[in-house]
Design a protein around this motif. Sequence first.
Motif, PDB file in Angstrom:
ATOM      1  N   ILE A   1       3.095   4.731  -4.543  1.00 48.97           N
ATOM      2  CA  ILE A   1       4.157   3.760  -4.272  1.00 48.97           C
ATOM      3  C   ILE A   1       5.468   4.486  -3.977  1.00 48.97           C
TER       4      ILE A   1
ATOM      5  N   THR B   1       5.489   5.872  -0.511  1.00 48.01           N
ATOM      6  CA  THR B   1       5.800   4.891   0.539  1.00 48.01           C
ATOM      7  C   THR B   1       7.307   4.672   0.669  1.00 48.01           C
ATOM      8  N   GLN B   2       8.017   4.872  -0.457  1.00 51.46           N
ATOM      9  CA  GLN B   2       9.476   4.738  -0.385  1.00 51.46           C
ATOM     10  C   GLN B   2      10.069   5.836   0.492  1.00 51.46           C
TER      11      GLN B   2
ATOM     12  N   TYR C   1      13.221  -3.382   0.235  1.00 50.47           N
ATOM     13  CA  TYR C   1      11.847  -2.897   0.375  1.00 50.47           C
ATOM     14  C   TYR C   1      11.372  -2.265  -0.933  1.00 50.47           C
TER      15      TYR C   1
ATOM     16  N   SER D   1       8.447  -3.733  -3.222  1.00 52.22           N
ATOM     17  CA  SER D   1       7.276  -2.890  -3.454  1.00 52.22           C
ATOM     18  C   SER D   1       6.912  -2.841  -4.927  1.00 52.22           C
TER      19      SER D   1
ATOM     20  N   TYR E   1       3.787  -4.508  -6.977  1.00 51.20           N
ATOM     21  CA  TYR E   1       2.965  -3.594  -7.762  1.00 51.20           C
ATOM     22  C   TYR E   1       2.819  -4.096  -9.201  1.00 51.20           C
TER      23      TYR E   1
ATOM     24  N   TYR F   1       0.621  -7.013   0.720  1.00 56.05           N
ATOM     25  CA  TYR F   1       1.527  -5.870   0.868  1.00 56.05           C
ATOM     26  C   TYR F   1       1.159  -5.070   2.109  1.00 56.05           C
TER      27      TYR F   1
ATOM     28  N   ASN G   1       3.406  -4.412   5.591  1.00 51.50           N
ATOM     29  CA  ASN G   1       3.661  -3.107   6.219  1.00 51.50           C
ATOM     30  C   ASN G   1       3.186  -3.085   7.669  1.00 51.50           C
TER      31      ASN G   1
ATOM     32  N   SER H   1      -0.155   2.459   0.314  1.00 48.32           N
ATOM     33  CA  SER H   1      -0.015   1.198  -0.417  1.00 48.32           C
ATOM     34  C   SER H   1      -1.365   0.746  -0.970  1.00 48.32           C
TER      35      SER H   1
END
Length: 220
Positions: free
Chosen positions: A93, A96-97, A111, A115, A119, A160, A164, A184
């Motif tokens: 996770i 992905t940031q 975002y 996220s 989660y 999710y 994306n 993700s």
Amino acid sequence: MEWGKTNNDYLTMYPVSGIRLNAGILVLFFLNLFLVIPVFGVPYQPIYAYILLPPLAIMNIWALALIVAPRKLQLNYVLFRGVFGIVSSLGFIIATQKFAYTGLDFKTPMYAIGSFAAYGFALYHYIKSHLRKLKSPRKMKKQERRIPRVPVAALTGLGYLAANLSLMFVTEEAVTIVLMCVYSMLAFVMFHFILELHRYYGLNRRTVGTKKPPISADSQ
């Protein structure tokens, strides 16, 4: 919760013969490959290294210890799998940031908030469903036969992923978006390993309560 006879199959340790290989694959190959590369990838951002490298170092040392002494650490391996699930799931996770805020140059914190909210929501319901099945496995099987259900965690993960994928229509950074989607989904898949913490709790409790070693898959 009560650990009745129905949970005897659940409260078993993994065979010693597979610990070395599995620990090596999970951390030395899988975790390192999927997290070290994005951490040091271009553009490099020190904040992600500060967050991810310490737990990665701990997991690598732990994996090496399991490889050296798998029989002595057989019960500990269950705990290892649970911690691996937490580190890898949150690590994906966080990765992905980086993709979003450095690769796609996102400016809004929404975002990141969305996220981690998705989660947390998915993990909560995944654990809740798991505990419900353990408490009444027969009842849950009957319900599943009557009404085909998709776990809330899976639905949230797919939502999710769809969110994306929708970004592909408003940006040209397709490779980054694909990576975000992959990471993700991996984060949600790792819920399976996080539940090993619950198994470890049960095994440890049984060991302390009965003063006998928990059942090993080697003996079955």
